[in-house]
Write a protein that holds these residues in place. Structure first.
Motif, mmCIF file in Angstrom:
data_model
loop_
_atom_site.group_PDB
_atom_site.id
_atom_site.type_symbol
_atom_site.label_atom_id
_atom_site.label_comp_id
_atom_site.label_asym_id
_atom_site.label_seq_id
_atom_site.Cartn_x
_atom_site.Cartn_y
_atom_site.Cartn_z
ATOM 1 N N ILE A 1 -4.884 -24.689 60.597
ATOM 2 C CA ILE A 1 -4.184 -25.816 61.228
ATOM 3 C C ILE A 1 -4.976 -27.108 61.039
ATOM 4 C CG2 ILE A 1 -3.469 -26.779 63.460
ATOM 5 C CD1 ILE A 1 -2.680 -23.925 64.273
ATOM 6 N N GLY A 2 -6.309 -27.051 61.177
ATOM 7 C CA GLY A 2 -7.140 -28.239 60.963
ATOM 8 C C GLY A 2 -7.055 -28.736 59.531
ATOM 9 N N LEU B 1 -4.480 -28.344 57.492
ATOM 10 C CA LEU B 1 -3.159 -28.953 57.305
ATOM 11 C C LEU B 1 -3.092 -30.348 57.922
ATOM 12 C CD1 LEU B 1 -0.805 -25.894 57.924
ATOM 13 C CD2 LEU B 1 -1.279 -27.038 55.760
ATOM 14 N N ILE B 2 -3.693 -30.514 59.089
ATOM 15 C CA ILE B 2 -3.706 -31.839 59.726
ATOM 16 C C ILE B 2 -4.494 -32.824 58.869
ATOM 17 C CG2 ILE B 2 -4.601 -33.126 61.721
ATOM 18 C CD1 ILE B 2 -3.860 -30.688 63.433
ATOM 19 N N GLY B 3 -5.637 -32.398 58.316
ATOM 20 C CA GLY B 3 -6.418 -33.261 57.436
ATOM 21 C C GLY B 3 -5.672 -33.616 56.166
ATOM 22 N N TYR B 4 -4.937 -32.662 55.617
ATOM 23 C CA TYR B 4 -4.160 -32.906 54.403
ATOM 24 C C TYR B 4 -3.080 -33.953 54.650
ATOM 25 C CZ TYR B 4 -1.047 -31.890 50.468
ATOM 26 O OH TYR B 4 -0.253 -31.979 49.371
ATOM 27 N N VAL B 5 -2.393 -33.832 55.772
ATOM 28 C CA VAL B 5 -1.352 -34.805 56.114
ATOM 29 C C VAL B 5 -1.972 -36.162 56.422
ATOM 30 C CG1 VAL B 5 0.420 -35.361 57.834
ATOM 31 C CG2 VAL B 5 0.286 -33.056 56.895
ATOM 32 N N ALA B 6 -3.141 -36.185 57.080
ATOM 33 C CA ALA B 6 -3.802 -37.447 57.417
ATOM 34 C C ALA B 6 -4.261 -38.193 56.174
ATOM 35 C CB ALA B 6 -4.989 -37.187 58.343
#
Length: 67
Positions: free
Chosen positions: A34-35, A37-42
């Motif tokens: 999850i972390g 994926l959040i970094g990828y989107v950010a």
């Protein structure tokens, strides 16, 4: 009464409220995914910018400290 019962353990041999090693590993792996994926989107996802460029120069500040 068995010795396990006197220590407060269930029939399975674990005290109440403990988490198995496998469950802890599973939670850690899910948290890392999850972390990521959040970094990828950010960062912009699949259409992220090639380079980050400065549009204005940063001001330079000089500080002099007297002894």
């Amino acid at each position: 009464m068995s010795p396990a019962r006197t220590r407060g353990e269930h029939a399975g041999g674990r005290p109440r409220g403990t988490v198995t090693r496998g469950m802890a590993i599973l939670v850690a792996v899910i948290t890392l995914i999850i972390g990521g994926l959040i970094g990828y989107v950010a960062r912009g996802g699949p259409d992220q910018p090639a380079e980050l460029q400065m549009t204005a120069p940063l001001p330079v500040v000089t500080v002099t400290v007297k002894k």
